[in-house]
Motif scaffolding. Structure first.
Motif, PDB file in Angstrom:
ATOM      1  N   GLY A   9      35.632 -46.850  59.475  1.00 56.07           N
ATOM      2  CA  GLY A   9      36.902 -47.377  58.823  1.00 56.07           C
ATOM      3  C   GLY A   9      36.717 -47.558  57.365  1.00 56.07           C
ATOM      4  O   GLY A   9      35.749 -47.082  56.542  1.00 56.07           O
TER       5      GLY A   9
ATOM      6  N   ASN B  12      38.313 -53.261  53.883  1.00 61.89           N
ATOM      7  CA  ASN B  12      39.724 -53.962  53.733  1.00 61.89           C
ATOM      8  C   ASN B  12      39.515 -54.971  52.559  1.00 61.89           C
ATOM      9  O   ASN B  12      40.328 -55.447  51.961  1.00 61.89           O
ATOM     10  N   ARG B  13      38.443 -55.744  53.091  1.00 57.48           N
ATOM     11  CA  ARG B  13      38.264 -57.137  52.151  1.00 57.48           C
ATOM     12  C   ARG B  13      36.784 -57.256  52.053  1.00 57.48           C
ATOM     13  O   ARG B  13      35.942 -57.142  53.157  1.00 57.48           O
TER      14      ARG B  13
ATOM     15  N   GLU C 157      34.991 -56.913  55.744  1.00 55.06           N
ATOM     16  CA  GLU C 157      36.120 -56.753  56.918  1.00 55.06           C
ATOM     17  C   GLU C 157      36.623 -55.328  56.726  1.00 55.06           C
ATOM     18  O   GLU C 157      36.749 -54.639  55.669  1.00 55.06           O
ATOM     19  N   ILE C 158      36.209 -54.688  58.004  1.00 58.68           N
ATOM     20  CA  ILE C 158      36.554 -52.957  57.835  1.00 58.68           C
ATOM     21  C   ILE C 158      38.018 -52.758  58.925  1.00 58.68           C
ATOM     22  O   ILE C 158      38.027 -53.499  59.778  1.00 58.68           O
ATOM     23  N   LEU C 159      38.548 -52.168  58.307  1.00 55.89           N
ATOM     24  CA  LEU C 159      39.910 -51.573  58.978  1.00 55.89           C
ATOM     25  C   LEU C 159      39.792 -50.095  59.727  1.00 55.89           C
ATOM     26  O   LEU C 159      39.629 -49.213  58.650  1.00 55.89           O
ATOM     27  N   THR C 160      39.605 -49.946  60.741  1.00 58.69           N
ATOM     28  CA  THR C 160      39.345 -48.577  61.269  1.00 58.69           C
ATOM     29  C   THR C 160      40.692 -47.771  61.478  1.00 58.69           C
ATOM     30  O   THR C 160      41.864 -48.495  61.001  1.00 58.69           O
TER      31      THR C 160
ATOM     32  N   GLN D 150      40.207 -54.362  63.168  1.00 62.03           N
ATOM     33  CA  GLN D 150      39.595 -55.102  62.274  1.00 62.03           C
ATOM     34  C   GLN D 150      38.327 -55.786  62.723  1.00 62.03           C
ATOM     35  O   GLN D 150      38.058 -56.448  63.616  1.00 62.03           O
TER      36      GLN D 150
ATOM     37  N   VAL E 113      34.570 -57.356  61.658  1.00 58.00           N
ATOM     38  CA  VAL E 113      34.013 -58.146  60.492  1.00 58.00           C
ATOM     39  C   VAL E 113      32.723 -58.089  60.686  1.00 58.00           C
ATOM     40  O   VAL E 113      31.973 -58.237  61.740  1.00 58.00           O
TER      41      VAL E 113
ATOM     42  N   GLU F 186      35.758 -52.699  48.248  1.00 54.42           N
ATOM     43  CA  GLU F 186      37.140 -52.504  48.776  1.00 54.42           C
ATOM     44  C   GLU F 186      37.433 -50.966  48.643  1.00 54.42           C
ATOM     45  O   GLU F 186      37.523 -50.330  47.616  1.00 54.42           O
TER      46      GLU F 186
ATOM     47  N   ASN G 156      34.366 -61.144  66.133  1.00 48.80           N
ATOM     48  CA  ASN G 156      35.275 -60.038  66.635  1.00 48.80           C
ATOM     49  C   ASN G 156      35.636 -60.180  68.191  1.00 48.80           C
ATOM     50  O   ASN G 156      34.588 -60.364  69.048  1.00 48.80           O
TER      51      ASN G 156
END
Length: 274
Positions: A147, A150-151, A162-165, A170, A172, A187, A213
């Motif tokens: 992903g 994201n943050r 923080e990864i957004l797939t 989400q 972490v 980011e 998670n």
């Protein structure tokens, strides 16, 4: 123009199309078996060599009748549409463009490529799948999430990422500041988060936990060994996660296919890779 006596190779399941652009088409064995049974029928006696010399209009009418039987508009079940649809299936199945072009007997690869039209969502899922396959080849970890970062939250010694797939999860991860600097994390860039199966926790309750998670899903399969058990869980958004727990734990939790469970793993267990 196909001659059923010379152009059908049942041993290799290949049909030869002769002419200006000679090509060989690979057919499924089951289809070739059915064709062979038809040709060996007594009804075909005296017609061999010309069985496939059919009027194009007759063939289209047969297709249109089948379309009506299954309640499809006839323009969606013409020989041309099915031929092009097969080309799209092959291209989306990672068959090289040049090979699909030869399969269809087309002069230009540009024409073949024009079959493909991907939405942004399609493109995102394809890239996600490809990156995940690559990640699985390069690591012994059974679980990989790909992903976009994201943050990023920095501390004195540690960094929370923080990864957004592409499917909306989400994930972490907490790594050292040195590791974050070495990976040049920022980011918006793509990354892969991997978690080894023994670090994945399976829960059937709603008790509070320190794991960052926490995802819900259903048990897909359970393989029990003398000491350990391998549990595959399909998360609500479709991702499959593998966990290795003790066989005793699997029995106590009464894990079986279809049972709702929670999948948990700590942020420190998530390894990031570029």
């Amino acid at each position: 123009s196909i001659d059923d006596r010379t152009d059908l190779d049942f041993a290799r399941s290949v049909v030869s199309v002769r002419g200006q652009n000679f090509r060989e088409l690979q057919f499924p064995e089951a289809i070739m078996t059915e064709i062979r049974q038809v040709l060996e029928s007594p009804l075909m006696f005296g017609l061999r060599g010309e069985v496939l010399h059919l009027d194009q209009g007759y063939v289209r009418r047969i297709f249109y009748e089948r379309a009506k039987d299954v309640d499809l508009p006839k323009e969606l079940l013409s020989p041309r549409v099915i031929r092009h649809s097969r080309g799209i299936e092959l291209l989306r199945g990672d068959v090289p463009l040049k090979i699909v072009q030869q399969f269809l007997g087309q002069q230009s690869p540009t024409l073949t490529a024009s079959y493909l039209h991907f939405s942004r969502e399609d493109a995102r899922k394809i890239v996600h799948s490809h990156i995940r396959r690559e990640a699985m080849k390069k690591t012994s970890a059974r679980n990989a999430f790909t992903g976009t970062i994201n943050r990023i939250k920095r501390g004195d010694l540690l960094v929370e990422v923080e990864i957004l797939t592409s499917t909306g999860l989400q994930v972490v991860s907490i790594i050292t500041a040195e590791s974050a600097d070495n990976l040049e994390l920022r980011e918006g860039i793509n990354t892969t988060a991997t978690i080894k199966a023994p670090w994945v926790i399976i829960s059937t309750g709603d008790a509070p936990t320190s794991a960052r998670n926490h995802f819900s899903g259903k048990v897909q399969s359970v393989q029990l060994g003398e000491i350990e058990a391998e549990v595959l869980v399909t998360l609500d958004e479709g991702t499959t996660v593998c966990a290795v727990v003790t066989s005793q734990s699997a029995r106590v939790l009464k894990l079986e296919p279809g049972k709702p469970v929670s999948v948990l793993f700590k942020a420190f267990a998530v390894v990031l890779g570029m």
